[in-house]
Design a protein around this motif. Sequence first.
Motif, PDB file in Angstrom:
ATOM      1  N   ARG A 174       0.834  -1.206   0.000  1.00  0.00           N
ATOM      2  CA  ARG A 174       0.000   0.000   0.000  1.00  0.00           C
ATOM      3  C   ARG A 174       0.868   1.255   0.000  1.00  0.00           C
ATOM      4  O   ARG A 174       0.567   2.246  -0.687  1.00  0.00           O
ATOM      5  N   GLY A 175       1.938   1.213   0.760  1.00  0.00           N
ATOM      6  CA  GLY A 175       2.858   2.346   0.778  1.00  0.00           C
ATOM      7  C   GLY A 175       3.542   2.548  -0.560  1.00  0.00           C
ATOM      8  O   GLY A 175       3.700   3.676  -1.036  1.00  0.00           O
ATOM      9  N   ALA A 176       3.958   1.453  -1.185  1.00  0.00           N
ATOM     10  CA  ALA A 176       4.641   1.538  -2.484  1.00  0.00           C
ATOM     11  C   ALA A 176       3.740   2.164  -3.536  1.00  0.00           C
ATOM     12  O   ALA A 176       4.208   2.907  -4.412  1.00  0.00           O
ATOM     13  N   GLU A 177       2.441   1.886  -3.454  1.00  0.00           N
ATOM     14  CA  GLU A 177       1.493   2.472  -4.410  1.00  0.00           C
ATOM     15  C   GLU A 177       1.473   3.994  -4.312  1.00  0.00           C
ATOM     16  O   GLU A 177       1.250   4.690  -5.318  1.00  0.00           O
ATOM     17  N   ILE A 178       1.707   4.511  -3.122  1.00  0.00           N
ATOM     18  CA  ILE A 178       1.744   5.965  -2.927  1.00  0.00           C
ATOM     19  C   ILE A 178       3.028   6.560  -3.498  1.00  0.00           C
ATOM     20  O   ILE A 178       3.010   7.615  -4.136  1.00  0.00           O
ATOM     21  N   PHE A 179       4.160   5.869  -3.290  1.00  0.00           N
ATOM     22  CA  PHE A 179       5.454   6.424  -3.685  1.00  0.00           C
ATOM     23  C   PHE A 179       5.783   6.258  -5.170  1.00  0.00           C
ATOM     24  O   PHE A 179       6.460   7.106  -5.759  1.00  0.00           O
ATOM     25  N   GLU A 180       5.320   5.171  -5.772  1.00  0.00           N
ATOM     26  CA  GLU A 180       5.726   4.848  -7.147  1.00  0.00           C
ATOM     27  C   GLU A 180       5.496   5.980  -8.151  1.00  0.00           C
ATOM     28  O   GLU A 180       6.389   6.306  -8.937  1.00  0.00           O
ATOM     29  N   PRO A 181       4.323   6.613  -8.177  1.00  0.00           N
ATOM     30  CA  PRO A 181       4.097   7.655  -9.191  1.00  0.00           C
ATOM     31  C   PRO A 181       5.048   8.843  -9.077  1.00  0.00           C
ATOM     32  O   PRO A 181       5.199   9.611 -10.033  1.00  0.00           O
ATOM     33  N   ALA A 211       8.700  -9.889  -2.313  1.00  0.00           N
ATOM     34  CA  ALA A 211       7.263 -10.131  -2.269  1.00  0.00           C
ATOM     35  C   ALA A 211       6.467  -8.870  -2.595  1.00  0.00           C
ATOM     36  O   ALA A 211       5.435  -8.936  -3.278  1.00  0.00           O
ATOM     37  N   VAL A 212       6.928  -7.724  -2.122  1.00  0.00           N
ATOM     38  CA  VAL A 212       6.253  -6.455  -2.444  1.00  0.00           C
ATOM     39  C   VAL A 212       6.375  -6.168  -3.934  1.00  0.00           C
ATOM     40  O   VAL A 212       5.465  -5.652  -4.574  1.00  0.00           O
ATOM     41  N   ASP A 213       7.550  -6.482  -4.488  1.00  0.00           N
ATOM     42  CA  ASP A 213       7.770  -6.418  -5.940  1.00  0.00           C
ATOM     43  C   ASP A 213       7.489  -5.036  -6.512  1.00  0.00           C
ATOM     44  O   ASP A 213       6.678  -4.866  -7.433  1.00  0.00           O
ATOM     45  N   SER A 214       8.159  -4.037  -5.948  1.00  0.00           N
ATOM     46  CA  SER A 214       7.978  -2.660  -6.416  1.00  0.00           C
ATOM     47  C   SER A 214       9.320  -1.939  -6.432  1.00  0.00           C
ATOM     48  O   SER A 214      10.124  -2.129  -5.513  1.00  0.00           O
TER      49      SER A 214
END
Length: 308
Positions: A174-181, A211-214
């Motif tokens: 969930r955190g990675a989804e925020i940072f990726e963009p 496992a997070v794969d980001s």
Amino acid sequence: MKRSDFLKNGSLLVGGSLLSSKLAANESTTSTQTMTSANQPFKLDYAPHQGMFSATAGKNFLDEIKYMHELGFRSIEDNGMPGRSVEDQKKAGDLLAKLGMRMGVFVVPKGGNGANTLAAGKQEHIDVFLKGCRDSVEIAKRCNAKWVTVVPGDYARNLPLGVQTANVIEGLKRGAEIFEPHGITMVLEPLSDTPDLFLRFTDQTYEICKAVDSPSCKILYDAYHQQKNEGNLINLMNLCWSEIAYIQVGDNPGRKEPTTGEINYKNVFKWLYEKGYKGIVGMEHGMSKGGKEGETALVKAYREVDSF
């Protein structure tokens, strides 16, 4: 005096004068080169933090950044950046950009601690973490940061270890989804401070990142903590290299500058350099001496371990 003797002596005088001038010029050049090389950028990108050079530069954060640049450093760290005013965050970012320096990590506010652990899988804990991630994006924009430190918190010992691990992975996704963009990477730091901490080992962090794969979830490898937790530094870094995005250091025992403890940092840094590491090496440690003497010793230590 015979004309031949006069000419011979004159030639000797002229030759001696030219030789003296040449030697003086060489000494001057050597002195200038030595003075210049002392302030040249290091082979690796070491990042000091505020307070390391306050005896010389003063307690103003921006003045200290300028002085760090003069010494040859090209990055800084500031764990407490979220606690600075919006104006000060912008000023730091603008100065770093002007000097061609990089901003290292700061810690995601309330990203994970004993009272707020991702291992528990509780929604209220995840909400606090995600708010910290969103706040970190705005802070990072102001100071030009590309990495933020995340510690998932303590064990939730009432749950099986596999369930805790799955909870951490889901929260980090969930955190990675925020940072990726925004092209920001949260770097997970395994620590040695207390056995209550969930994240302690390099291979454990590697497994979670896989496992997070980001691209926004990687490892912050702090050699001080891992010397205490597991040792075998170079081999374990090599095994987990694809997920390591950031390095921090401190010698052990004592958590002071390199050359004060048992870690052979010259070999570690040589390995990183030959590995092609272009990231930041955060100076996450104290100093063995105080005042200007301590600052001189600090720079001398880094010049020594950087001379591979």
